[in-house]
Design a protein around this motif. Structure first.
Motif, PDB file in Angstrom:
ATOM      1  N   PRO A  55     -18.087   7.364  67.240  1.00 19.75           N
ATOM      2  CA  PRO A  55     -16.852   6.439  67.266  1.00 19.75           C
ATOM      3  C   PRO A  55     -15.912   6.932  68.725  1.00 19.75           C
ATOM      4  O   PRO A  55     -16.140   7.863  69.313  1.00 19.75           O
ATOM      5  CB  PRO A  55     -15.974   7.364  66.027  1.00 19.75           C
ATOM      6  N   GLY A  56     -15.192   5.676  68.854  1.00 21.00           N
ATOM      7  CA  GLY A  56     -14.388   5.602  70.126  1.00 21.00           C
ATOM      8  C   GLY A  56     -14.470   4.076  70.507  1.00 21.00           C
ATOM      9  O   GLY A  56     -15.025   3.252  70.192  1.00 21.00           O
ATOM     10  N   GLY A  57     -13.622   4.333  71.737  1.00 20.35           N
ATOM     11  CA  GLY A  57     -13.422   2.765  72.197  1.00 20.35           C
ATOM     12  C   GLY A  57     -12.459   2.962  73.591  1.00 20.35           C
ATOM     13  O   GLY A  57     -12.200   3.933  74.108  1.00 20.35           O
ATOM     14  N   LEU A  73     -10.688   7.081  66.644  1.00 19.78           N
ATOM     15  CA  LEU A  73     -11.371   7.594  65.471  1.00 19.78           C
ATOM     16  C   LEU A  73     -10.670   7.466  64.102  1.00 19.78           C
ATOM     17  O   LEU A  73     -11.390   6.890  63.186  1.00 19.78           O
ATOM     18  CB  LEU A  73     -11.018   9.317  65.547  1.00 19.78           C
ATOM     19  N   ALA A  74      -9.264   6.949  64.141  1.00 19.73           N
ATOM     20  CA  ALA A  74      -8.655   6.770  62.830  1.00 19.73           C
ATOM     21  C   ALA A  74      -9.063   5.346  62.540  1.00 19.73           C
ATOM     22  O   ALA A  74      -9.345   5.063  61.166  1.00 19.73           O
ATOM     23  CB  ALA A  74      -7.070   6.908  63.075  1.00 19.73           C
ATOM     24  N   GLY A  78     -11.117   6.214  59.405  1.00 19.00           N
ATOM     25  CA  GLY A  78     -10.273   6.531  58.619  1.00 19.00           C
ATOM     26  C   GLY A  78      -9.895   7.996  58.874  1.00 19.00           C
ATOM     27  O   GLY A  78      -8.786   8.512  58.088  1.00 19.00           O
ATOM     28  N   ILE A  79     -10.518   8.826  59.892  1.00 15.92           N
ATOM     29  CA  ILE A  79     -10.162  10.214  60.000  1.00 15.92           C
ATOM     30  C   ILE A  79      -8.916  10.311  60.976  1.00 15.92           C
ATOM     31  O   ILE A  79      -9.043   9.697  61.977  1.00 15.92           O
ATOM     32  CB  ILE A  79     -11.364  10.937  60.670  1.00 15.92           C
ATOM     33  N   ASP A  80      -8.000  10.789  60.309  1.00 17.50           N
ATOM     34  CA  ASP A  80      -6.783  11.030  61.402  1.00 17.50           C
ATOM     35  C   ASP A  80      -6.088  12.543  61.128  1.00 17.50           C
ATOM     36  O   ASP A  80      -6.776  13.394  60.213  1.00 17.50           O
ATOM     37  CB  ASP A  80      -5.663   9.968  61.025  1.00 17.50           C
ATOM     38  N   ASP A  81      -5.271  12.881  61.729  1.00 19.35           N
ATOM     39  CA  ASP A  81      -4.693  14.277  61.796  1.00 19.35           C
ATOM     40  C   ASP A  81      -5.402  15.172  61.753  1.00 19.35           C
ATOM     41  O   ASP A  81      -5.325  16.212  61.074  1.00 19.35           O
ATOM     42  CB  ASP A  81      -3.673  14.311  60.405  1.00 19.35           C
ATOM     43  N   LEU A 116     -14.719   8.686  54.471  1.00 16.67           N
ATOM     44  CA  LEU A 116     -14.748   7.569  55.577  1.00 16.67           C
ATOM     45  C   LEU A 116     -14.365   6.181  55.142  1.00 16.67           C
ATOM     46  O   LEU A 116     -14.781   5.831  54.243  1.00 16.67           O
ATOM     47  CB  LEU A 116     -16.310   7.879  56.074  1.00 16.67           C
ATOM     48  N   THR A 117     -13.735   5.466  56.077  1.00 17.96           N
ATOM     49  CA  THR A 117     -13.553   4.128  55.942  1.00 17.96           C
ATOM     50  C   THR A 117     -14.044   3.230  57.042  1.00 17.96           C
ATOM     51  O   THR A 117     -13.758   3.465  57.953  1.00 17.96           O
ATOM     52  CB  THR A 117     -11.836   3.989  55.690  1.00 17.96           C
ATOM     53  N   LEU A 118     -14.764   2.173  56.571  1.00 20.68           N
ATOM     54  CA  LEU A 118     -15.369   1.210  57.424  1.00 20.68           C
ATOM     55  C   LEU A 118     -14.284   0.316  58.206  1.00 20.68           C
ATOM     56  O   LEU A 118     -13.307   0.071  57.507  1.00 20.68           O
ATOM     57  CB  LEU A 118     -16.450   0.400  56.787  1.00 20.68           C
TER      58      LEU A 118
END
Length: 151
Positions: A55-57, A73-74, A78-81, A116-118
């Motif tokens: 993941p990244g950009g 990442l979020a 969907g991964i945050d904090d 995880l959220t697509l």
């Protein structure tokens, strides 16, 4: 670990992966995140490049490399904090457009598997162990970065 330089099927080349202090990181156009859980690394299947990647950009105006990593990442998983640790800087020769580029690589280790959220960019997720072979549909460059960032 593979010997560098390492080339992918599009002709992009991973030239080097170096440990530097985050304070010595020059401005970079993008960040990637190595998410580790139970010894495996999270890879997402990119809809456009049709391969498993980290993941990244791309960095948005005014963002730091760390802020880019957290936002991407979020957005993509969907991964945050989570706590992101600066791991390495990766140097590439890229083909489209032709350029030399540095990317900031961050790492986070999760005690429990995340929900995880697509996003519209991804088609799926998988957990890959850097001890496993790199599948033909996985970016060998991202796999190498993940292996180096986890050791």
């Amino acid at each position: 670990m593979a010997e560098l330089p390492l080339r992918d099927r599009a002709g992009n080349v991973l030239l080097a992966v170096r440990r530097v202090a985050e304070s010595d990181l020059p401005p970079v156009p993008a960040s990637l995140v190595v998410v580790v859980h139970a010894g495996a690394v999270l890879m997402m299947f990119d809809r456009h490049r049709e391969q498993w990647e980290l993941p990244g950009g791309i960095r948005e105006p005014g963002e730091t490399a760390r802020e880019t990593a957290a936002r991407e990442l979020a957005e993509e998983t969907g991964i945050d904090d989570v706590v992101l640790t600066f791991a390495v800087v990766a140097e590439f020769d890229l083909t489209r457009p032709v350029r030399r580029e540095l990317l900031a690589i961050y790492r986070t280790e999760l005690a429990t598997a995340p929900r995880l959220t697509l996003s519209e960019e991804g088609l799926g997720f998988r957990w890959w162990s850097p001890r496993e072979p790199v599948d033909p549909d996985m970016s060998p460059l991202d796999a190498e970065i993940a292996a180096r960032a986890t050791t």
